[in-house]
Structure formats: structure tokens, C-alpha cells
Design an enzyme around this catalytic site. Structure first.
Site: not given
Length: 307
Positions: A101, A136, A138, A154, A203, A245, A247, A271, A273
């Protein structure tokens, strides 16, 4: 504010319906309006605007959402990987997922919706008006677009947290560790890399060397209390709310806009939908956010006239 009842990240619509049913003062509304001129009039008079954004905004930049049909990385959905339990069982697999990602995001750019929000924030700030993004997502696309006033509820894909000392820091290394070089392919036929835990991201704080994890809120985890408090303050004081955008099925964010609407504040949903909360909002603008949002947020004639 209702948010304190829903502090853990989860995906379900039943909570939203149950909560709405209990709200006697939360009257059934008519079909939401798509009257852009009416929205623009309210927008021109708003001084504290909250903009809640979700995966749909990032999807228009080509960011995988890992939801719905085809929303898999290899043979797993995000809800099967983005949990503390999954990381405990197989930190190598989870890090491959997040490495993939992170690398994907290096190829993506903010789209017109991100840019419209950032431009609006900058423009209105010069008028003494505030725009706060509660996202929401990231992926940092809002920040890259130029937004400054952002609450990442998030977490952030490009931050890590040490499992031992708790130190959290930005991390833009590519790859994040040598063992992940060339790993993370999403093809379902790809075998797990099975990287030894000692070779996963570690770390760098003096004397620690603990295992790092992505500094994101996984399913079942509690949201950061400070960020949640700031989000509450924004939502309690806003005089206009946009839902862009999203849900409206991931908690606690799914409760944010319905709670704002419950106190009589105009809420506009942008949106592709309808969502479980659509009927509770004053406005709904159907279509790609990158198409519907820019004309909604562009400079209003009231701004130009100074009235």
C-alpha cells in the site's frame, strides 16, 4: 456528543440503524435535495465547515479500497489483515500488505476533489472562516493536495509505532526495510515472504530495536482520544458539514454526520451512491466527487462582493 459511545473502529450498518431508531427527535426527512444553488447559498454563509472524507475520494485517485467484490489483497480482505490479531499471528504478511500500500501511494496523486477542498480551506481562512477535514483515509492525499487542518482519525500509512517503546514517527523509506524489497505483490498466487520477525521494520530509538507496526487504527482498536476529542469539537461547532466519498458503514465515523444533522445543521453528501445515512441529510450530490465537489466549493459571489 454521541461519538464517545462508538470509539472502536468497526464495520457494520446495524449500529447506525439502531442508533437512528432511538433518536426520537431525529425526524424522517424528505428525499435529499440536489439543488446546487441552495447548497451554495448555505455554503456562502457558513463560518465553520467540517468535511468528512472516506475511501471514495481516494478511489478516484486510483487508490485500492480493498472493499466489495474484487477488494482483496492476495486472498484476504483488509478486515482480515488490519487487526492486532493478524499482526500478532503473522507480522510478515501484514507488513507485506502495508508495504504494498505504501509503494502504491507513491504512484498516486491528489484528484480534483482533494484539490478543491485544499483550495477552499486556504481561501476561506483569509476570510476568517475555517475548514476542517476529518478523514478516514490514511494515504496523506489531503496533505499532499495542500490541506492543513486535517484530523486523520484512522492514522497514517507513512507513520510507524514501536510495539515496545510506543515511539511514533513519520517514515517515508522505500522500502521501509531491506527485507521487504520487491515483496507485497497482490496476486493471489503469490506466496507469503515469511520474513523473520527480526528482519521486519525495527525501532531506531536508542536502546530499543522493538518491532514497528503501521501507525494506523486497526479494526477493533480504539481511536486516538486526542484526535477524537478534536473531531468532537469540530462537529459540535460546525455550521455546515460535507460527507465526501464515505460509505457510512465504518464506525465511529459513520455516526459523525448523522449526529450533526440531528442538531439541525445542514449536511451535504457527495457520493457515487446512496448510503445508510443518505435520507438523514439535507443534500445529496450523486456522481464522482472530483466532478461534483469543485463547483460546490468554488468561490461564491458573496466572497467576491465582500458581503
Amino acid at each position: 456528543m454521541i461519538l464517545r459511545q462508538f470509539t472502536c473502529r468497526a464495520a457494520s450498518t446495524s449500529q447506525l440503524y439502531a442508533w437512528m431508531k432511538r433518536q426520537r427527535h431525529f425526524k424522517e426527512m424528505a428525499q435529499p435535495s440536489s439543488d446546487l444553488a441552495a447548497f451554495r447559498k448555505i455554503f456562502s454563509q457558513a463560518n465553520n465547515i467540517a468535511i468528512i472524507t472516506g475511501a471514495g475520494v481516494s478511489a478516484e485517485s486510483g487508490v485500492p479500497t480493498f472493499r466489495g467484490e474484487g477488494g482483496y489483497w492476495r486472498k484476504w480482505q483488509a478486515q482480515q489483515l488490519a487487526t492486532p490479531e493478524a499482526f500478532s499471528r503473522n507480522p510478515s504478511r501484514v507488513w507485506e500488505f502495508y508495504h504494498y500500500r505504501r509503494e502504491v501511494m507513491r504512484t498516486k496523486d491528489p484528484n480534483p476533489a482533494h484539490l478543491a477542498i485544499a483550495e477552499c480551506e486556504e481561501r476561506l481562512s483569509k476570510q476568517g472562516r475555517t475548514v476542517t477535514v476529518i478523514t478516514q483515509n490514511i494515504d496523506e492525499l489531503h496533505r499532499r493536495a495542500g490541506s492543513k487542518n486535517i484530523l486523520e482519525i484512522h492514522g497514517n500509512l507513512f507513520k510507524t509505532r514501536c510495539m515496545s517503546c510506543g515511539h511514533e514517527a513519520a517514515n517515508y523509506k522505500s522500502p521501509i526495510c531491506a527485507a521487504l524489497e520487491g515483496k507485497g505483490a497482490p496476486d493471489p498466487k503469490t506466496d507469503d515472504a515469511e520474513i523473520p520477525v527480526q528482519n521486519l521494520p525495527r525501532c531506531e530509538q536508542t536502546g530499543c530495536h522493538g518491532l514497528l507496526r503501521p501507525a494506523v487504527v486497526w479494526f477493533g482498536e480504539t481511536l486516538d482520544a486526542d484526535i477524537l476529542t478534536r473531531a468532537e469539537q469540530v462537529l459540535d461547532s460546525c455550521d455546515l458539514c460535507l460527507v465526501v466519498g464515505t460509505s457510512s458503514v465504518v464506525y465511529p465515523a459513520a455516526m459523525f454526520a448523522p449526529q450533526v444533522a440531528a442538531r439541525g445543521v445542514p449536511v451535504a453528501e457527495f457520493n457515487m451512491e446512496n448510503t445508510p445515512a443518505t435520507q438523514r441529510f439535507q443534500f445529496h450530490f450523486h456522481g464522482p466527487c472530483g466532478t461534483t465537489l469543485p463547483p460546490a466549493l468554488e468561490c461564491h459571489e458573496r466572497e467576491q462582493s465582500g458581503k
